[in-house]
Design an enzyme around this catalytic site. Structure first.
Site, mmCIF file in Angstrom:
data_model
loop_
_atom_site.group_PDB
_atom_site.id
_atom_site.type_symbol
_atom_site.label_atom_id
_atom_site.label_comp_id
_atom_site.label_asym_id
_atom_site.label_seq_id
_atom_site.Cartn_x
_atom_site.Cartn_y
_atom_site.Cartn_z
ATOM 1 N N TYR A 142 0.857 -1.181 0.000
ATOM 2 C CA TYR A 142 0.000 0.000 0.000
ATOM 3 C C TYR A 142 0.899 1.239 0.000
ATOM 4 O O TYR A 142 1.888 1.292 0.717
ATOM 5 C CB TYR A 142 -0.901 0.031 1.227
ATOM 6 C CG TYR A 142 -1.984 -1.023 1.208
ATOM 7 C CD1 TYR A 142 -3.218 -0.773 0.614
ATOM 8 C CD2 TYR A 142 -1.771 -2.270 1.773
ATOM 9 C CE1 TYR A 142 -4.213 -1.741 0.591
ATOM 10 C CE2 TYR A 142 -2.764 -3.242 1.752
ATOM 11 C CZ TYR A 142 -3.977 -2.976 1.159
ATOM 12 O OH TYR A 142 -4.954 -3.934 1.140
ATOM 13 N N ASP A 247 -7.183 -11.049 -1.203
ATOM 14 C CA ASP A 247 -6.770 -10.670 0.149
ATOM 15 C C ASP A 247 -7.360 -9.316 0.528
ATOM 16 O O ASP A 247 -7.785 -8.539 -0.321
ATOM 17 C CB ASP A 247 -5.247 -10.601 0.225
ATOM 18 C CG ASP A 247 -4.651 -9.639 -0.799
ATOM 19 O OD1 ASP A 247 -5.095 -9.680 -1.966
ATOM 20 O OD2 ASP A 247 -3.750 -8.856 -0.450
ATOM 21 N N ASP A 248 -7.364 -9.047 1.822
ATOM 22 C CA ASP A 248 -7.773 -7.751 2.371
ATOM 23 C C ASP A 248 -9.171 -7.344 1.930
ATOM 24 O O ASP A 248 -9.415 -6.189 1.564
ATOM 25 C CB ASP A 248 -6.756 -6.668 2.003
ATOM 26 C CG ASP A 248 -5.375 -6.960 2.585
ATOM 27 O OD1 ASP A 248 -5.287 -7.793 3.499
ATOM 28 O OD2 ASP A 248 -4.398 -6.348 2.133
ATOM 29 N N ILE A 249 -10.088 -8.324 1.941
ATOM 30 C CA ILE A 249 -11.496 -8.063 1.642
ATOM 31 C C ILE A 249 -12.336 -8.775 2.690
ATOM 32 O O ILE A 249 -11.844 -9.624 3.441
ATOM 33 C CB ILE A 249 -11.897 -8.567 0.234
ATOM 34 C CG1 ILE A 249 -11.690 -10.093 0.133
ATOM 35 C CG2 ILE A 249 -11.120 -7.837 -0.856
ATOM 36 C CD1 ILE A 249 -12.240 -10.717 -1.132
#
Length: 835
Positions: A142, A247-249
């Site tokens: 990020y 990922d990251d959901i």
């Protein structure tokens, strides 16, 4: 063998173009004036002959006594250098085209750099192959995505270090996530094609990773078609490897009602839905495109090996040829073992490709992570389909760590972090010893991470040696090296991208070098008994440290991110130097604050003892049972009162909800003072006669909230009292003139009036040898110094300059006062001490 003026390069009709180009460049760099390419072996005695998988290769290897590459795995190669059948010979032969390219890379490393022919090269036999199939990098952090130029440079770096995969997955490319259904604008697609082409030149597989999880309807034929259509646009420009990160959901909240109707609810339903989507992509796209590599996916549960309904659904329903990415045990795994990899393969039911979150720094933005790849067990690559490392936001600065990742992935059996790291430093320095030493000193200050527990190991060792009685000159040399390193690197480091990436850290290193050397000089002056020089140096330190901490860079959202360097080493050395000076002055100094909860960004524990309610300590995680914040008073003292102010505007619930105040003489055995519950501000009076060195606030229950501490203060029973005037200015206090902390100061709000005095009265009369008055460098007000003995005031002398020390002749002092001169500037006093 000798590099002859003319070199005969024997190849087949269609040699691997990158390998051919690299081999010719290596030969020219070694001094060859002319390279004649041929498809037949030239006559003997006609100079150096180089076989690049061409005619005569097998015979030349046999003549050199080297086994061919037939028994090697993919990407393996053999490289021979020497005399074969009375002919100077080099042979490069790969198991496949990539293997031959890697043979050329090894040749590049082995041959000397000369401007003319004639260089002699020692006979060499190399038989080499990788420890795992996929070896490379995933741009998956990020933050600010890498520039196009940086990505091109990275692809060259990967090829040079035998990495063969680059996964394009920047979190902030909208066309990968929010706009995943939309085709790329032509100009952006053209840039991706340039990356694909550069990757091919370096035998790197460009992998396109599309992340539809924020909005995809798993059961929708239209969304599956949109995903396949998007992949087709990338196939058309040469991409042959694809991934679908999920990922990251959230996998408990569906993006469409149809998914709940088809799959149900819960983790198992989410796994089934994702398997359905991925299987359709695998069967409808991957299997219908000849030459496509196996599909890769990142599961939503990517960070452990615990069985779950979600993992069970993937293991049972996802096509077996899909590769599953996994970060290890933990999002950032400090260690990774063979048994964990086996457990991951078992629980996911698929081959595992690691997404190793090192040296990524998006979670600790202020730091560079420049240490080596560490904590990965030998044998691990052999249990995996491959290793991909997630790098830093800073691409060029990532190379030091990525060099060592490449080493481990290629040959983990021989991998040694220290040796690999030394090689990385040599390579980046371009062979210049002075530049290498400067890079080593600078990188040492950013060495520590979850994978490398010791921060700044070289500097930390020098500091420890000094406190253990070592030569101060050795530590001064180390600090001077850190101070000088930025200029050496800016003048001589070949990789200018590294300089741009590291720019604010370089500025900070120079400033910290100055601060560290000043702190060391302070200790030496204090030990030599030069009180005036020690006080002069001490007053410089706050501004020097503030400058060292002042540098920052712009995060993707425009916020300023302060940089951090040698945390826990340089800042701690300065604190220890101040403590040493405090001992020389006979004062306790400011309590040292520590926390078991980690630190969020720059909100360090020291902020809870700085006397400023507007600053605060902030933890980096939630409060757990038995977490504690602790004050070290530096010596056992009588206690009178404890004040704890937690929470802040915007984070009102960030305080210890259930806790206890405790004190201790040794930091081991603790006595409860008071329980507290449900309030952010806590005050407790201490029973008379209580003495302690340590005070702490400890959580007695866990909670979801983090911790903010604005101030944590102890009022000592043996503290002196300060009376008189002039009145203190706003933000100051009379008590600061004798609070035991020379770094706080009483500053008057006005000029002194006739007869006005400032009186310091110790808790009890004490036999003293001297009175010392410490003032800021710019203090101008004059004063008489008087000592009260047996109820009478006796003159001692006058305040002169910032540092005044007056002998008392061993008198039993009851108080000391400063009698100001009327009309002088407003006075200021940092500390009045009686020793």
């Amino acid at each position: 063998m000798t590099i002859s003026p003319t070199v005969h390069l024997v190849t087949g009709d269609n040699p691997d173009a990158p390998a051919l180009k690299l081999t010719e460049r290596a030969l020219r760099d070694a001094g060859a004036a002319r390279i004649e390419r041929t498809t037949t072996t030239p006559p003997q005695g006609d100079g150096l002959t180089v076989h690049l998988d061409g005619p005569g290769t097998a015979e030349a290897l046999s003549d050199l006594g080297i086994e061919g590459p037939a028994g090697l795995p993919a990407d393996g190669y053999v490289l021979g250098i020497g005399r074969a059948a009375d002919r100077d010979t080099i042979v490069l032969s790969g198991k496949d085209a990539t293997g031959t390219y890697y043979a050329a890379q090894s040749l590049r490393q082995l041959l000397p750099h000369r401007s003319a022919p004639g260089a002699e090269v020692r006979g060499t036999a190399v038989r080499d192959w990788p420890g795992t199939g996929w070896r490379g990098v995933i741009e998956g952090f990020y933050g600010t995505p890498w520039s196009h130029e940086a990505r091109l440079d990275q692809l060259d770096f990967y090829g040079a270090h035998k990495m063969n995969i680059y996964v394009y997955s920047p979190k902030d490319d909208a066309y990968l996530r929010e706009k995943w259904r939309d085709p790329y604008p032509p100009e952006q697609l053209a840039k991706i094609k340039e990356l694909v082409d550069r990757a091919a030149e370096n035998h790197v597989e460009f992998t396109y990773a599309l992340s539809p999880g924020l909005s995809v309807c798993y059961s929708s034929d239209a969304d599956i078609k949109a995903l396949n259509d998007k992949f087709q646009t990338l196939w058309d420009i040469g991409v042959r490897t694809f991934a679908v990160p999920l990922d990251d959901i959230s996998y408990t909240d569906w993006n469409c009602a149809a998914d709940e109707e088809k799959f149900g609810t819960g983790g198992g339903a989410a796994g089934a839905a994702q398997a359905h989507l991925l299987n359709r992509v695998n069967r409808d796209f991957i299997k219908t495109h000849d030459g496509a590599e196996p599909l890769q996916m990142v599961p939503t549960e990517y960070y452990d090996v615990q069985p779950s309904p979600y993992k069970k659904a993937l293991a049972e329903q996802l096509d077996k040829d899909v590769l599953v990415e996994w970060t290890g045990v933990g999002v950032i795994a400090p260690t990774m073992t063979v048994e964990e990899a086996k457990a991951a393969r078992e629980v996911f039911g698929h081959a595992i490709l690691t997404w190793d979150n090192y040296p990524v720094n998006d979670y600790i933005r202020g730091r560079l992570l420049l240490g080596p790849f560490n904590g990965r067990e030998k044998g691990l690559p052999g249990e995996l389909a491959g290793i991909t490392a997630n790098p830093m936001v800073q691409p060029y600065a990532s190379k030091l760590a990525l060099f060592t990742v490449a080493d481990h992935a290629w040959n983990d059996a021989a991998y040694e972090p220290g040796a690999s790291y030394a090689a990385a430093l040599r390579e980046m320095a371009g062979g210049d010893k002075d530049v290498r030493d400067a890079l080593r000193a600078f990188a040492d200050a950013s060495y520590g991470s979850l994978l490398n527990e010791q921060q700044s190991p070289e500097l930390a060792a020098a500091v420890k040696d000094f406190w253990d009685g070592g030569d101060p000159a050795a530590l001064d040399a180390r600090l001077r090296e850190l101070h000088d390193a930025p200029k050496v690197l800016r003048d001589g480091l070949p990789d200018r991208g590294f300089i741009a990436d590291a720019d604010p850290w370089l500025d900070s290193a120079e400033a910290w070098g100055t601060a560290g050397r000043t702190a060391l000089a302070l200790v030496r002056a204090a030990r030599d008994g030069d009180g005036a020089e020690a006080w002069r140096l001490r007053q410089q330190l706050p501004d020097l440290v503030a400058k060292a901490k002042s540098f920052s860079y712009d995060w993707i959202d425009g916020t300023k991110t302060p940089v951090v360097l040698a945390d826990g080493v340089l800042n701690t050395f300065v604190e220890e130097a101040l403590a040493e000076h405090n001992k020389a002055l006979g004062v306790p100094g400011r309590p040292k604050a520590t926390s078991s909860l980690g630190t969020y960004q720059q909100n360090a524990p020291s902020r809870m003892t700085d006397g400023d309610d507007a600053t605060y300590y902030w933890s980096s995680r939630e409060v757990r049972k038995d977490d504690a914040i602790t004050l070290d008073l530096h010596a056992q003292r009588g206690l009178r009162k404890i004040d704890l102010a937690m929470g802040k505007e915007g984070s009102a619930a960030d305080y210890i909800h259930e806790g206890v105040l405790e004190y201790s003489a040794d930091g081991e055995q603790w006595t409860k003072l008071a329980d507290f519950s449900g309030k952010a501000d806590v005050t407790a009076d201490v029973p008379d006669g209580t003495k302690a060195r340590f005070v702490r606030a400890r959580a007695t229950a866990g909670q979801n909230e983090w911790l903010v501490v604005r101030e944590f203060a102890v009022t000592a029973a043996d503290s002196a009292t300060v009376t008189g005037g002039p009145p203190a200015a706003e933000g100051s206090a009379l008590a600061a003139a004798a609070d035991g902390d020379p770094d706080t100061a009483y500053t008057a709000s006005r000029a002194p009036q006739a007869g006005e005095t400032l009186t310091v009265t110790p808790a009890e009369a004490k036999e003293t040898s001297s009175v010392t008055v410490l003032r800021p460098q710019n203090a101008k007000a004059a004063a008489r110094v008087e000592l009260r003995v047996d109820g009478e005031w006796r003159p001692l002398g006058r305040v002169s300059g910032p540092y005044t020390e007056l002998s008392t002749g061993g008198a039993q002092a009851e108080a000391v006062r400063l009698a100001w001169s009327e009309g002088d500037p407003a006075p200021a006093v940092a500390e009045v001490t009686l020793r």
